[in-house]
Write an enzyme that holds these catalytic residues in place. Structure first.
Site, PDB file in Angstrom:
ATOM      1  N   THR A  42       0.871  -1.183   0.000  1.00 50.39           N
ATOM      2  CA  THR A  42       0.000   0.000   0.000  1.00 50.39           C
ATOM      3  C   THR A  42       0.907   1.231   0.000  1.00 50.39           C
ATOM      4  O   THR A  42       2.028   1.184   0.530  1.00 50.39           O
ATOM      5  CB  THR A  42      -0.937   0.031   1.231  1.00 50.39           C
ATOM      6  OG1 THR A  42      -0.149  -0.163   2.402  1.00 50.39           O
ATOM      7  CG2 THR A  42      -2.010  -1.034   1.139  1.00 50.39           C
ATOM      8  N   VAL A  44       1.033   4.537   1.267  1.00 55.09           N
ATOM      9  CA  VAL A  44       1.499   5.296   2.435  1.00 55.09           C
ATOM     10  C   VAL A  44       2.457   4.436   3.269  1.00 55.09           C
ATOM     11  O   VAL A  44       3.520   4.899   3.717  1.00 55.09           O
ATOM     12  CB  VAL A  44       0.295   5.779   3.282  1.00 55.09           C
ATOM     13  CG1 VAL A  44       0.784   6.499   4.534  1.00 55.09           C
ATOM     14  CG2 VAL A  44      -0.618   6.693   2.471  1.00 55.09           C
ATOM     15  N   CYS A  45       2.091   3.164   3.452  1.00 51.56           N
ATOM     16  CA  CYS A  45       2.942   2.259   4.238  1.00 51.56           C
ATOM     17  C   CYS A  45       4.312   2.107   3.587  1.00 51.56           C
ATOM     18  O   CYS A  45       5.337   2.009   4.287  1.00 51.56           O
ATOM     19  CB  CYS A  45       2.283   0.882   4.360  1.00 51.56           C
ATOM     20  SG  CYS A  45       0.649   0.943   5.099  1.00 51.56           S
ATOM     21  N   THR A  46       4.359   2.076   2.286  1.00 52.61           N
ATOM     22  CA  THR A  46       5.638   1.944   1.581  1.00 52.61           C
ATOM     23  C   THR A  46       6.551   3.117   1.931  1.00 52.61           C
ATOM     24  O   THR A  46       7.739   2.939   2.219  1.00 52.61           O
ATOM     25  CB  THR A  46       5.401   1.867   0.057  1.00 52.61           C
ATOM     26  OG1 THR A  46       4.561   0.740  -0.207  1.00 52.61           O
ATOM     27  CG2 THR A  46       6.702   1.728  -0.710  1.00 52.61           C
ATOM     28  N   LEU A  49       7.687   2.815   5.797  1.00 51.32           N
ATOM     29  CA  LEU A  49       8.749   1.848   6.086  1.00 51.32           C
ATOM     30  C   LEU A  49      10.060   2.294   5.454  1.00 51.32           C
ATOM     31  O   LEU A  49      11.136   2.060   6.011  1.00 51.32           O
ATOM     32  CB  LEU A  49       8.330   0.430   5.680  1.00 51.32           C
ATOM     33  CG  LEU A  49       7.585  -0.233   6.854  1.00 51.32           C
ATOM     34  CD1 LEU A  49       6.138   0.188   6.943  1.00 51.32           C
ATOM     35  CD2 LEU A  49       7.716  -1.730   6.826  1.00 51.32           C
TER      36      LEU A  49
END
Ligand code: BEZ
Length: 211
Positions: A42, A44-46, A49
């Site tokens: 996804t 935003v998560c990319t 992290l």
């Protein structure tokens, strides 16, 4: 019941992208950050992290070990890490927990059913060396966290732990800090040789002690 500040952070064993871990063993006697994201692959998560990976040296300097978590599998995490490394120009070096049975997410109250029955929200816990919860913040899935703020909170928590000082609103590294109310002004003058500025009996500033 959900975890609150000062509670003991529950220990757990988990499968991760770097192999099986025991949470307490992984943290050792340092600080920890455990943070959840809704799902692998996804956008935003990319970025989150990737940002965390880019700050790995900053976390290491502060003796903070980082762990991410979602309900996706180890295989999914490993494939996604390749994408994160490629698109964010980093090397993810911290473990991502595969919490497929949601046992850790439930222990840390990372599933908020009115937001999503299935996925973890964006929760982040800072754990002290005594394994107590020092901070938690929860963001909606659509808002990426500010990891500069996370580092700022760690700096503040470590100043409090080491020097009995607090940090004022919007404090940044290098700025004056506040003498905690538990320290009497007469003791503060001896304890903080760089000087104590008494604005009110309850509002006393001193230069950042470790600068
Ligand atoms: C994201 O990480 O991009 C995301 C995940 C769930 C909902 C919205 C955004």
């Amino acid at each position: 019941m959900s975890l609150r500040l000062g509670d003991l952070a529950p220990n757990f064993q988990a499968e991760t992208s770097l192999g099986p871990i025991d949470f307490y063993e992984y943290l050792g006697d340092g600080w920890g950050i455990l943070f959840s994201h809704p799902a692998d692959f996804t956008p935003v998560c990319t970025t989150e992290l990737g940002k965390t990976a880019g700050l790995q040296e900053e976390f290491a300097k502060r003796h903070v070990k980082v762990l991410a978590l979602s309900v996706d599998s180890v295989e999914s995490h490993k494939t996604w890490i390749n994408d994160i490394n490629e698109t964010q120009h980093v090397t993810v070096g911290f473990p991502i927990i595969a919490d497929k049975d949601k046992s850790i997410a439930n222990a840390y109250d990372m599933i908020h059913p009115n937001a999503s029955e299935t996925f973890t929200v964006r929760s982040l816990f800072i754990i002290g060396p005594n394994k107590k919860v020092k901070l938690f913040i929860t963001y909606p899935a659509s808002t990426g966290r500010n990891f500069v703020e996370v580092l700022r909170v760690i700096d503040s928590l470590q100043l409090t732990a080491n020097y009995s000082v607090a940090t004022p609103a919007d404090w940044k590294e290098g700025e004056d800090v506040i003498v905690v109310p538990a320290v009497k002004t007469e003791d503060a003058i001896a304890k903080f040789p760089k000087g104590v500025k008494v604005v009110k009996p309850y509002l006393r500033y001193t230069p950042q002690p470790n600068k």
